[in-house]
Write a protein that holds these residues in place. Structure first.
Motif, PDB file in Angstrom:
ATOM      1  N   HIS A   1       0.828  -1.180   0.151  1.00 27.93           N
ATOM      2  CA  HIS A   1       0.073  -0.046  -0.104  1.00 27.93           C
ATOM      3  C   HIS A   1       0.699   1.192   0.050  1.00 27.93           C
ATOM      4  CE1 HIS A   1      -3.709  -2.638   0.437  1.00 27.93           C
ATOM      5  NE2 HIS A   1      -3.118  -2.809   1.760  1.00 27.93           N
ATOM      6  N   GLY A   2       2.036   1.156  -0.094  1.00 24.89           N
ATOM      7  CA  GLY A   2       2.973   2.295   0.214  1.00 24.89           C
ATOM      8  C   GLY A   2       3.812   2.380  -0.995  1.00 24.89           C
ATOM      9  N   ARG A   3       5.260   1.788  -0.767  1.00 25.43           N
ATOM     10  CA  ARG A   3       6.223   1.813  -1.547  1.00 25.43           C
ATOM     11  C   ARG A   3       5.980   1.257  -2.974  1.00 25.43           C
ATOM     12  NH1 ARG A   3       8.716   0.322   3.503  1.00 25.43           N
ATOM     13  NH2 ARG A   3       9.414   2.259   4.393  1.00 25.43           N
ATOM     14  N   PHE A   4       5.546   0.012  -2.955  1.00 22.51           N
ATOM     15  CA  PHE A   4       5.408  -0.633  -4.257  1.00 22.51           C
ATOM     16  C   PHE A   4       4.507   0.082  -5.160  1.00 22.51           C
ATOM     17  CE2 PHE A   4       6.512  -5.039  -2.187  1.00 22.51           C
ATOM     18  CZ  PHE A   4       8.031  -4.642  -1.902  1.00 22.51           C
ATOM     19  N   ARG A   5       3.415   0.497  -4.484  1.00 24.41           N
ATOM     20  CA  ARG A   5       2.332   1.114  -5.672  1.00 24.41           C
ATOM     21  C   ARG A   5       2.847   2.556  -5.869  1.00 24.41           C
ATOM     22  NH1 ARG A   5      -3.416  -0.892  -2.874  1.00 24.41           N
ATOM     23  NH2 ARG A   5      -3.084  -2.992  -3.455  1.00 24.41           N
ATOM     24  N   ASP A   6       3.551   3.272  -5.070  1.00 25.24           N
ATOM     25  CA  ASP A   6       3.942   4.610  -5.258  1.00 25.24           C
ATOM     26  C   ASP A   6       5.124   4.675  -6.498  1.00 25.24           C
ATOM     27  OD1 ASP A   6       2.058   5.263  -3.274  1.00 25.24           O
ATOM     28  OD2 ASP A   6       3.512   5.834  -1.448  1.00 25.24           O
ATOM     29  N   SER A   7       5.900   3.683  -6.274  1.00 22.29           N
ATOM     30  CA  SER A   7       6.826   3.387  -7.399  1.00 22.29           C
ATOM     31  C   SER A   7       6.431   2.548  -8.426  1.00 22.29           C
ATOM     32  CB  SER A   7       8.139   2.752  -6.958  1.00 22.29           C
ATOM     33  OG  SER A   7       7.740   1.469  -6.359  1.00 22.29           O
ATOM     34  N   ASP A   8       5.380   2.190  -8.551  1.00 19.34           N
ATOM     35  CA  ASP A   8       4.786   1.358  -9.740  1.00 19.34           C
ATOM     36  C   ASP A   8       5.936   0.309  -9.862  1.00 19.34           C
ATOM     37  OD1 ASP A   8       3.126   0.501 -11.492  1.00 19.34           O
ATOM     38  OD2 ASP A   8       3.681   1.764 -13.099  1.00 19.34           O
ATOM     39  N   LEU A   9       6.331  -0.343  -8.506  1.00 22.06           N
ATOM     40  CA  LEU A   9       7.426  -1.256  -8.799  1.00 22.06           C
ATOM     41  C   LEU A   9       7.100  -2.544  -9.602  1.00 22.06           C
ATOM     42  CD1 LEU A   9      10.363  -2.321  -8.113  1.00 22.06           C
ATOM     43  CD2 LEU A   9       9.100  -3.171  -5.844  1.00 22.06           C
ATOM     44  N   LEU A  10       5.893  -3.180  -9.207  1.00 22.51           N
ATOM     45  CA  LEU A  10       5.213  -4.368 -10.061  1.00 22.51           C
ATOM     46  C   LEU A  10       5.060  -4.050 -11.461  1.00 22.51           C
ATOM     47  CD1 LEU A  10       2.623  -5.517  -7.231  1.00 22.51           C
ATOM     48  CD2 LEU A  10       5.253  -5.781  -7.320  1.00 22.51           C
ATOM     49  N   ARG A  11       4.754  -3.184 -11.928  1.00 23.87           N
ATOM     50  CA  ARG A  11       4.740  -2.902 -13.416  1.00 23.87           C
ATOM     51  C   ARG A  11       6.072  -2.941 -14.001  1.00 23.87           C
ATOM     52  NH1 ARG A  11       1.734  -2.997 -17.451  1.00 23.87           N
ATOM     53  NH2 ARG A  11      -0.039  -2.546 -16.217  1.00 23.87           N
ATOM     54  N   ARG A  12       6.920  -2.447 -13.146  1.00 24.57           N
ATOM     55  CA  ARG A  12       8.461  -2.503 -13.838  1.00 24.57           C
ATOM     56  C   ARG A  12       9.084  -3.936 -13.689  1.00 24.57           C
ATOM     57  NH1 ARG A  12      10.475   2.705 -14.415  1.00 24.57           N
ATOM     58  NH2 ARG A  12       9.094   4.613 -13.468  1.00 24.57           N
ATOM     59  N   LEU A  13       8.567  -4.513 -12.650  1.00 21.93           N
ATOM     60  CA  LEU A  13       9.286  -5.796 -12.611  1.00 21.93           C
ATOM     61  C   LEU A  13       8.724  -6.819 -13.733  1.00 21.93           C
ATOM     62  CD1 LEU A  13      10.457  -8.289 -11.029  1.00 21.93           C
ATOM     63  CD2 LEU A  13       8.587  -8.317  -9.801  1.00 21.93           C
ATOM     64  N   PHE A  14       7.328  -6.611 -13.920  1.00 23.42           N
ATOM     65  CA  PHE A  14       6.856  -7.355 -15.034  1.00 23.42           C
ATOM     66  C   PHE A  14       7.475  -6.815 -16.510  1.00 23.42           C
ATOM     67  CE2 PHE A  14       3.670  -7.062 -18.661  1.00 23.42           C
ATOM     68  CZ  PHE A  14       3.284  -8.202 -18.663  1.00 23.42           C
ATOM     69  N   GLU A  15       7.699  -5.686 -16.761  1.00 24.43           N
ATOM     70  CA  GLU A  15       8.288  -5.281 -18.068  1.00 24.43           C
ATOM     71  C   GLU A  15       9.598  -5.634 -18.059  1.00 24.43           C
ATOM     72  OE1 GLU A  15       7.583  -1.065 -18.067  1.00 24.43           O
ATOM     73  OE2 GLU A  15       5.362  -1.241 -18.653  1.00 24.43           O
ATOM     74  N   THR A  16      10.326  -5.698 -16.887  1.00 25.56           N
ATOM     75  CA  THR A  16      11.801  -6.242 -16.840  1.00 25.56           C
ATOM     76  C   THR A  16      11.722  -7.768 -17.458  1.00 25.56           C
ATOM     77  OG1 THR A  16      12.399  -5.094 -15.259  1.00 25.56           O
ATOM     78  CG2 THR A  16      13.850  -6.883 -15.565  1.00 25.56           C
ATOM     79  N   VAL A  17      10.734  -8.645 -17.044  1.00 29.16           N
ATOM     80  CA  VAL A  17      10.815 -10.069 -17.287  1.00 29.16           C
ATOM     81  C   VAL A  17      10.440 -10.097 -18.860  1.00 29.16           C
ATOM     82  CG1 VAL A  17       9.553 -12.099 -16.971  1.00 29.16           C
ATOM     83  CG2 VAL A  17      10.205 -10.941 -14.943  1.00 29.16           C
ATOM     84  N   VAL A  18       9.224  -9.135 -19.222  1.00 29.44           N
ATOM     85  CA  VAL A  18       8.972  -9.084 -20.720  1.00 29.44           C
ATOM     86  C   VAL A  18      10.435  -9.000 -21.579  1.00 29.44           C
ATOM     87  CG1 VAL A  18       7.523  -8.146 -22.432  1.00 29.44           C
ATOM     88  CG2 VAL A  18       6.541  -8.615 -20.181  1.00 29.44           C
TER      89      VAL A  18
END
Length: 457
Positions: free
Chosen positions: A112-129
């Protein structure tokens, strides 16, 4: 001779290697080759304070989440227990034998804080793609798009008739719902009000699209490359068709902007075959629509359908089976008119005198004085899709489109994401991103063999 159980005794020293304990064929060892978290700390650095005690390592939390989604462990409480006990999970998370597993509440705090504010999960997904692209698993020519209904974490028998009955600050999901009322993927997707609204997760749509009892649900949208069914993008929307079509446009544009990949053809089902969507693909993006045209002009009462009328582009008229013309206007206006209605159609009308004297009136317009033919302003794009539907490439695309449906089946049956655990639009987005990341990692682990270890002579 009867054996006797040896009583376990605590040893002072153990010669145990966790690295040797995890076999080479274990899925986590295969996946570990493609997990690149080198830029994780740089992404999250602005969201941490420079003072205070050290926090839980974010790389550890991401690795634990990947374990959970790769193996269908839906509960974070259970995930912490499994990582504590399973040696392969410990190896993948870099915990060793005596590393401490963080408390389950740590995930919620960071999500609810750092991960969403930084859009980290989106960047992780795009790194894998991006890694899938570098490994040659992405063709970049043929894409497919589809959406699937995922049940929300909301009781189907508890709801309110109107969203005005919701308390603004009652929970996090309500706050997120109020923030996306104008979003084209959620509140702004359709002006039609749902029959019921869930007080615990109001962004979830009341729908019976699955063919059974109505439930509160979200739509998980995938854009995949048809070469090896790699998920190129994922988007969470409300469970209505208009939102899914909008998500398809968003994913195609985002893939072109961030990954610099634009397909030459797109396969989808009839729900994406509206005139506006086909025109966007053909005229704006230059993509061949391998999509059935959504057309309701075929009549079933025995009278002539629109397909029985010939259209002539040069003179902009229709010609009926009796050889008479249907025109937009039969006189000139001082102020030119476009003739376009609110639904983006142009209506061509026959002359009443021609219809009254026509022998085919009973088979053409028995209940109206004269025949009218509506034509979409995007009819040229629809004609392109109809022409493609007659080719062999279209048949191949229709067969390959099933790959995206197989991904959704894998998502629900193997990864067990048939029901959401998190609430709100952002919770659905986080779950869909992590699940798609896990599916791509499993895909690479399956298709790319590990290099054999080099044994020194």
């Amino acid at each position: 001779m009867m054996g006797e159980r040896t009583v376990m005794q605590e040893a002072l020293f153990y010669g145990f290697s966790l690295e040797r304990h995890v076999p080479n064929e274990h899925m986590l060892r295969k996946i570990d080759r493609f997990v690149d978290l080198s830029g994780l700390r740089a992404e999250l650095e602005p969201y941490y304070s420079n003072v205070g005690r050290p926090s839980i390592d974010p790389e550890l939390m991401i690795r634990m989440l990947l374990v959970g989604y790769c193996y269908g462990i839906r509960s974070e409480r259970r995930l912490c227990d499994e990582v504590h006990l399973n040696l392969a999970y410990r190896w993948f998370c870099r915990l060793g034998l005596d590393g401490d597993v963080p408390d389950h509440s740590t995930f919620s705090k960071n999500r609810h804080g750092r991960f969403r504010d930084s859009d980290l999960l989106r960047r992780l997904f795009e790194t894998v793609v991006a890694r899938c692209m570098s490994e040659g698993l992405v063709g970049g020519e043929a894409f497919a798009v589809d959406g699937s209904i995922i049940v929300a974490d909301a009781h189907r028998q508890r709801g309110v008739v109107n969203s005005s009955a919701l308390e603004p600050d009652s929970n996090r999901a309500v706050t997120e719902y109020l923030s996306v009322l104008d979003d084209a993927a959620f509140g702004g997707a359709t002006p039609v009000e749902p029959k019921f609204v869930s007080p615990t997760d109001p962004a979830a749509r009341w729908t019976a699209a699955r063919g059974g009892p109505a439930v509160y649900a979200y739509a998980d949208n995938y854009l995949i490359d048809l070469k090896h069914a790699v998920i190129m993008d994922v988007e969470a929307t409300t469970a209505v068709r208009q939102a899914e079509v909008t998500a398809a446009k968003t994913m195609i544009e985002r893939t072109a902007d961030r990954l610099e990949v634009t397909p030459s053809r797109l396969a989808a089902d009839t729900g994406y075959g509206s005139a506006e969507m086909l025109a966007w693909l053909v005229d704006e993006r230059g993509i061949e629509p391998h999509i059935p045209v959504f057309d309701k002009s075929e009549r079933t009462d025995g009278t002539f359908s629109r397909a029985d009328f010939a259209y002539y582009k040069e003179s902009d008229v229709y010609v009926c089976p009796a050889g008479k013309q249907l025109q937009k206007y039969r006189r000139a206006f001082a102020t030119p008119r476009t003739g376009v209605d609110k639904d983006n159609t142009v209506r061509y009308r026959a002359s009443k005198l021609d219809c009254d004297a026509c022998e085919l009136k009973a088979k053409c317009c028995p209940n109206t004085p004269a025949r009218k033919i509506p034509r979409s302003i995007h009819e040229a794009a629809r004609d392109v899709a109809r022409a493609i539907a007659k080719t062999d490439a279209y048949i191949i695309s229709r067969r390959e489109r099933k790959k995206v449906e197989m991904l959704f089946a894998h998502l629900k049956r193997i990864l067990r994401l048939d029901r959401l655990r998190l609430r709100g639009p952002w919770g659905a987005r986080d779950e869909f991103l992590l699940a798609a990341t896990a599916q791509n990692l499993r895909k690479m682990a399956k298709l790319i063999p590990a290099q054999a270890p080099i044994i020194a002579a």
